[in-house]
Design a protein around this motif. Sequence first.
Motif, PDB file in Angstrom:
ATOM      1  N   ALA A  65       0.866  -1.179   0.000  1.00 47.84           N
ATOM      2  CA  ALA A  65       0.000   0.000   0.000  1.00 47.84           C
ATOM      3  C   ALA A  65       0.903   1.229   0.000  1.00 47.84           C
ATOM      4  O   ALA A  65       1.927   1.261   0.686  1.00 47.84           O
ATOM      5  CB  ALA A  65      -0.905   0.006   1.226  1.00 47.84           C
ATOM      6  N   VAL A  66       0.507   2.227  -0.795  1.00 47.40           N
ATOM      7  CA  VAL A  66       1.315   3.423  -0.974  1.00 47.40           C
ATOM      8  C   VAL A  66       0.443   4.648  -0.723  1.00 47.40           C
ATOM      9  O   VAL A  66      -0.714   4.697  -1.152  1.00 47.40           O
ATOM     10  CB  VAL A  66       1.900   3.476  -2.407  1.00 47.40           C
ATOM     11  CG1 VAL A  66       2.704   4.744  -2.637  1.00 47.40           C
ATOM     12  CG2 VAL A  66       2.757   2.241  -2.676  1.00 47.40           C
ATOM     13  N   GLU A  67       1.024   5.637  -0.041  1.00 45.98           N
ATOM     14  CA  GLU A  67       0.306   6.895   0.164  1.00 45.98           C
ATOM     15  C   GLU A  67       0.278   7.675  -1.141  1.00 45.98           C
ATOM     16  O   GLU A  67       1.290   7.782  -1.833  1.00 45.98           O
ATOM     17  CB  GLU A  67       0.976   7.724   1.261  1.00 45.98           C
ATOM     18  CG  GLU A  67       0.217   9.003   1.551  1.00 45.98           C
ATOM     19  CD  GLU A  67       0.755   9.747   2.769  1.00 45.98           C
ATOM     20  OE1 GLU A  67       0.484  10.958   2.850  1.00 45.98           O
ATOM     21  OE2 GLU A  67       1.409   9.132   3.617  1.00 45.98           O
ATOM     22  N   GLU A  68      -0.889   8.200  -1.479  1.00 49.30           N
ATOM     23  CA  GLU A  68      -1.027   9.015  -2.689  1.00 49.30           C
ATOM     24  C   GLU A  68      -0.370  10.371  -2.488  1.00 49.30           C
ATOM     25  O   GLU A  68      -0.272  10.865  -1.370  1.00 49.30           O
ATOM     26  CB  GLU A  68      -2.502   9.212  -3.050  1.00 49.30           C
ATOM     27  CG  GLU A  68      -3.135   7.967  -3.598  1.00 49.30           C
ATOM     28  CD  GLU A  68      -4.560   8.193  -4.074  1.00 49.30           C
ATOM     29  OE1 GLU A  68      -5.061   9.338  -4.020  1.00 49.30           O
ATOM     30  OE2 GLU A  68      -5.176   7.208  -4.490  1.00 49.30           O
ATOM     31  N   ARG A  85       7.022   8.472  -6.438  1.00 47.99           N
ATOM     32  CA  ARG A  85       5.876   7.554  -6.318  1.00 47.99           C
ATOM     33  C   ARG A  85       5.907   6.514  -7.421  1.00 47.99           C
ATOM     34  O   ARG A  85       5.573   5.354  -7.204  1.00 47.99           O
ATOM     35  CB  ARG A  85       4.551   8.314  -6.380  1.00 47.99           C
ATOM     36  CG  ARG A  85       4.194   8.974  -5.072  1.00 47.99           C
ATOM     37  CD  ARG A  85       2.768   9.487  -5.057  1.00 47.99           C
ATOM     38  NE  ARG A  85       1.856   8.373  -4.812  1.00 47.99           N
ATOM     39  CZ  ARG A  85       1.063   7.824  -5.715  1.00 47.99           C
ATOM     40  NH1 ARG A  85       1.010   8.272  -6.935  1.00 47.99           N
ATOM     41  NH2 ARG A  85       0.282   6.823  -5.402  1.00 47.99           N
ATOM     42  N   LEU A  89       5.845   2.660  -6.621  1.00 49.32           N
ATOM     43  CA  LEU A  89       4.760   1.796  -7.101  1.00 49.32           C
ATOM     44  C   LEU A  89       5.300   0.652  -7.957  1.00 49.32           C
ATOM     45  O   LEU A  89       4.775  -0.464  -7.935  1.00 49.32           O
ATOM     46  CB  LEU A  89       3.749   2.614  -7.913  1.00 49.32           C
ATOM     47  CG  LEU A  89       2.855   3.567  -7.137  1.00 49.32           C
ATOM     48  CD1 LEU A  89       2.185   4.558  -8.091  1.00 49.32           C
ATOM     49  CD2 LEU A  89       1.816   2.794  -6.345  1.00 49.32           C
ATOM     50  N   GLU A 101      -3.567   2.151  -3.164  1.00 49.35           N
ATOM     51  CA  GLU A 101      -3.177   3.533  -2.908  1.00 49.35           C
ATOM     52  C   GLU A 101      -4.242   4.188  -2.047  1.00 49.35           C
ATOM     53  O   GLU A 101      -5.433   3.987  -2.265  1.00 49.35           O
ATOM     54  CB  GLU A 101      -3.039   4.290  -4.222  1.00 49.35           C
ATOM     55  CG  GLU A 101      -1.963   3.734  -5.141  1.00 49.35           C
ATOM     56  CD  GLU A 101      -1.890   4.498  -6.442  1.00 49.35           C
ATOM     57  OE1 GLU A 101      -1.400   5.637  -6.422  1.00 49.35           O
ATOM     58  OE2 GLU A 101      -2.354   3.954  -7.466  1.00 49.35           O
ATOM     59  N   TYR A 102      -3.791   4.970  -1.067  1.00 46.58           N
ATOM     60  CA  TYR A 102      -4.689   5.650  -0.152  1.00 46.58           C
ATOM     61  C   TYR A 102      -4.284   7.110  -0.015  1.00 46.58           C
ATOM     62  O   TYR A 102      -3.097   7.424   0.061  1.00 46.58           O
ATOM     63  CB  TYR A 102      -4.666   4.989   1.235  1.00 46.58           C
ATOM     64  CG  TYR A 102      -5.114   3.555   1.218  1.00 46.58           C
ATOM     65  CD1 TYR A 102      -6.465   3.240   1.181  1.00 46.58           C
ATOM     66  CD2 TYR A 102      -4.190   2.514   1.211  1.00 46.58           C
ATOM     67  CE1 TYR A 102      -6.886   1.916   1.156  1.00 46.58           C
ATOM     68  CE2 TYR A 102      -4.600   1.190   1.180  1.00 46.58           C
ATOM     69  CZ  TYR A 102      -5.947   0.897   1.157  1.00 46.58           C
ATOM     70  OH  TYR A 102      -6.364  -0.414   1.121  1.00 46.58           O
ATOM     71  N   THR A 103      -5.281   7.989   0.062  1.00 46.91           N
ATOM     72  CA  THR A 103      -5.007   9.410   0.269  1.00 46.91           C
ATOM     73  C   THR A 103      -4.560   9.624   1.719  1.00 46.91           C
ATOM     74  O   THR A 103      -4.901   8.829   2.608  1.00 46.91           O
ATOM     75  CB  THR A 103      -6.255  10.278   0.010  1.00 46.91           C
ATOM     76  OG1 THR A 103      -7.245   9.949   0.993  1.00 46.91           O
ATOM     77  CG2 THR A 103      -6.797  10.094  -1.394  1.00 46.91           C
ATOM     78  N   HIS A 150      -4.272  -0.281   5.165  1.00 46.63           N
ATOM     79  CA  HIS A 150      -4.545  -1.356   4.209  1.00 46.63           C
ATOM     80  C   HIS A 150      -5.021  -2.628   4.920  1.00 46.63           C
ATOM     81  O   HIS A 150      -5.922  -3.309   4.431  1.00 46.63           O
ATOM     82  CB  HIS A 150      -3.322  -1.654   3.341  1.00 46.63           C
ATOM     83  CG  HIS A 150      -3.614  -2.622   2.249  1.00 46.63           C
ATOM     84  ND1 HIS A 150      -4.482  -2.323   1.217  1.00 46.63           N
ATOM     85  CD2 HIS A 150      -3.186  -3.894   2.039  1.00 46.63           C
ATOM     86  CE1 HIS A 150      -4.566  -3.377   0.406  1.00 46.63           C
ATOM     87  NE2 HIS A 150      -3.800  -4.332   0.881  1.00 46.63           N
TER      88      HIS A 150
END
Length: 171
Positions: A65-68, A85, A89, A101-103, A150
């Motif tokens: 999971a990656v922060e937007e 990013r 990714l 991906e999450y804000t 996540h």
Amino acid sequence: MRIIGLDPGLQRTGWGVIEAVGSRLVPIANGVVTSNAADELSVRLRHIFEGVQAVLATHAPDAAAVEETFVNKNPTSTLKLGQVRGVVLLAPALAGLSVAEYTPNHIKKSVVGAGHADKGQIHHMVKVLLPTVQVNGADAADALAVAICHAHHAASDRALARGLMLAGARR
């Protein structure tokens, strides 16, 4: 399920690996991949990419999971963060992992319960949710928050899928 959370940054890319065992979250490892500001951008991006690849190889997560990216006032900084990013990714995608991906607000709401929580509140809740964790810096704490977010969503998705399967079996 083993999850890696990633918080992209050109100076410091935070990473945190947790394991979701039922409803319990267990910290595995966390840290930061750094780049040298004196290097060319391409060298810095390669260093971050290779650092994330090494973490993936060492800890073998099942999902990432990656922060937007949020938009800065400085367009050059925003573009560079977007490039970071991209490599962050790419690394788990090349490892065959699904990448969510999450804000930032979504992560804060998932971890703290409020979408506009400050960093202090987030870091406090990371330590509450992972009581045995030894956090290796603010960027690593942010990455652990991404992984926690996540884990919460993956658990909800699994529960929903089980519910739908049971409902379908009853028909």
